[in-house]
Structures are given as structure tokens and as C-alpha cells.
Design a protein around this motif. Structure first.
Motif, PDB file in Angstrom:
ATOM      1  N   GLN A   1      -1.508   4.640   4.052  1.00 29.89           N
ATOM      2  CA  GLN A   1      -2.845   4.127   3.766  1.00 29.89           C
ATOM      3  C   GLN A   1      -3.491   3.463   4.982  1.00 29.89           C
TER       4      GLN A   1
ATOM      5  N   GLU B   1       4.213   4.249   1.694  1.00 26.00           N
ATOM      6  CA  GLU B   1       2.892   4.411   1.084  1.00 26.00           C
ATOM      7  C   GLU B   1       1.859   3.531   1.793  1.00 26.00           C
TER       8      GLU B   1
ATOM      9  N   LYS C   1       5.472  -1.377  -4.149  1.00 22.22           N
ATOM     10  CA  LYS C   1       5.207  -0.017  -3.684  1.00 22.22           C
ATOM     11  C   LYS C   1       5.998   0.233  -2.400  1.00 22.22           C
TER      12      LYS C   1
END
Length: 280
Positions: free
Chosen positions: A263, A259, A255
Motif C-alpha cells: 500500500q 500488505e 494485517k
């Protein structure tokens, strides 16, 4: 760890060392740069009620380090006060840490970080001494795998004083003595902080972007986030190889780094880290 084992196990069959590449930073000079204008923008942003963090991110994170130094000079000339002092009063928390770090020159930032961590007396010579690499490889083998007990002083001396290019050549020659490879030997012969430290040196020498990608992953893994590590890596690598680190992160963990940052962080701190990551 498995990622690096694959690399190191192949070293003995690979005659090439780390390849010098083009610019892989995410932060580039602003082609329309004007130091006086940026200094004025920052002054207004600082003096705005509540502080205009968005403008601070836009200016600080989208200028090269050399341009930031010009902004600092222009701000000092126009206000008679250091920009860093003004920002330190206006900002707080992790966002403040990133902004102040970006204002330092690379040597200043290195010196700042050295206060919080010991730095090995590593050679900076880019030339490779093949004869020395052969003798060092043999010394590492004799000090660890080829005897009962481990002479840790030999491992420490070689891994902390040789340049990264020299270390890569040593790893190649080590493969001629050992069927296991240096990574497995360090795991089996050492433990605790010493193993972690020496493994970090091996990983960093062979694939620096992957090494930093792993550090970023570990900083955001589990409960809590190590913001000191996030700040240090993104600031210090933003004009060197952050683009490669981002690529390695996605390949290793499936990923995007951005991202993970979304988070694990929030607010202005999140915004400035994402800005440093660029538009990928």
C-alpha cells in the motif's frame, strides 16, 4: 503503547528474561550458490539497457550477507571494479539505498547508520548481574517516582549503558518498588524527545520484534512514508529476526506487513522489500 504497557506491567512477576531463540531471519543462504555465476548475472543486469532490476532483486535479496560478500569479490575479480560502484551508477532512489545497504557487511552497515544517529555506549555483556540490577532498580525509583522532580541523568545513565538482558532484570526488580511500572513512570515524569528516546530503550530491551514492528507501522502511518526507516529495519533485521517482526506486526496491527508495504511503496523498491520479507 498499550501493547508494551502490558508487557512491562507483568515484568515484576516474570522471572524470565528474553529467550534466546533459533534463526528467525527471512533471508537464508542459497543452497545452490555460485558467486561467479551471480556476479556474471549482476554484470549483465547492470549493462542491460534500462537495467534489469528484477535480476538484481533476485540475486541480492535472495542471498545471505556472507554470500553477497563472495559475489562482491567475484565481481571485482572479473571486472576490476567494485560492485557497489557499478550498482550506484545504474540504480537510483530508495531502491538503490536498499541494494547498497544489503551489500555492506553488518558492521559496515552499522557504521554507516551511526553517521546519521547517535549510538549509546551500551554494554554487550550477556551475563546478568542481579546485585547491580537491584541497585539500578532502586536508583531509578529514587531518581524519579520517589521524589519531587526527576534526576534525568540517572535514568539516562542506566537505560543507555546496561545490556538488554541486564535491563530486563532491572525492570523485574523495579516492580518491587513501584506499583505503576517503569513505562508509566517515564510517561508521567518525562516528555518530548527524552521520553521517546528512553521509552524506545525500554521497549527494545523487552520485546525487540514488537519494537521494530511498531517502528515499521509508524513509518507507514499517515501521509508519506519514511523509507529510511523501512530500509534500515528490513535490511538490518533480515538475517536476524525479521520473521518474528512480521509475526508481531500482524498480531499488533491485524494485517500482514507485506500488505502495508504494498500500500505504501511501489516499483522496484516495493519488490525488493517484499522479497526480503520472504514468502510468508
Amino acid at each position: 503503547m498499550a501493547f508494551f504497557k502490558k508487557f512491562i506491567n507483568k515484568i515484576s512477576n516474570d522471572d524470565s528474561g528474553p529467550v534466546e531463540t533459533a534463526y528467525f531471519g527471512t533471508v537464508k543462504p542459497d543452497p545452490n550458490f555460485n558467486g561467479q555465476n551471480d556476479a556474471a548475472k549482476l554484470k549483465k543486469a547492470i549493462e542491460t539497457k534500462g537495467v534489469d532490476e528484477a535480476t538484481i532483486v533476485e540475486v541480492i535479496a535472495k542471498r545471505s550477507n556472507a554470500q553477497r560478500q563472495q559475489i562482491k569479490e567475484a565481481y571485482q575479480q572479473s571486472t576490476g571494479k567494485p560492485l557497489a560502484d557499478a550498482l550506484k551508477k545504474a540504480l537510483k532512489s530508495d531502491f538503490e539505498e536498499v541494494v547498497l545497504a544489503l551489500l555492506m557487511t553488518p558492521p559496515e552497515y552499522d557504521a554507516f547508520e551511526m553517521k546519521r544517529a547517535m549510538k549509546a555506549t551500551r554494554s554487550e555483556d550477556h551475563n546478568i548481574d542481579d546485585g547491580l540490577a537491584k541497585s539500578d532498580a532502586k536508583a531509578l525509583f529514587e531518581a524519579g517516582e520517589n521524589r519531587v522532580g526527576t534526576v534525568c541523568s540517572v535514568l539516562i545513565d542506566v537505560l543507555t549503558t546496561r545490556s538488554e538482558a541486564q535491563l530486563c532484570k532491572i525492570f523485574q526488580h523495579y516492580g518491587k518498588y513501584s506499583k505503576q511500572g517503569l513505562a508509566k513512570v517515564l510517561e508521567s515524569e518525562l516528555h518530548g524527545d527524552l521520553e521517546d528516546c528512553l521509552m524506545a530503550l525500554v521497549k527494545s530491551a523487552w520485546n525487540k520484534p514488537a519494537f521494530f514492528a511498531e517502528k515499521l507501522h509508524l513509518a507507514m502511518k499517515g501521509l508519506g512514508t519514511n523509507t529510511d526507516t523501512l530500509t534500515r529495519i528490513l535490511v538490518s533485521r533480515s538475517e536476524i529476526d525479521l520473521l518474528k517482526i512480521i509475526q508481531e506486526y500482524k498480531r499488533m496491527y491485524g494485517k500482514p506487513l507485506q500488505e502495508a508495504i504494498l500500500q505504501e511503496t511501489s516499483g522496484d523498491y516495493e519488490k525488493i522489500l517484499l522479497t526480503l520479507c520472504g514468502t510468508q
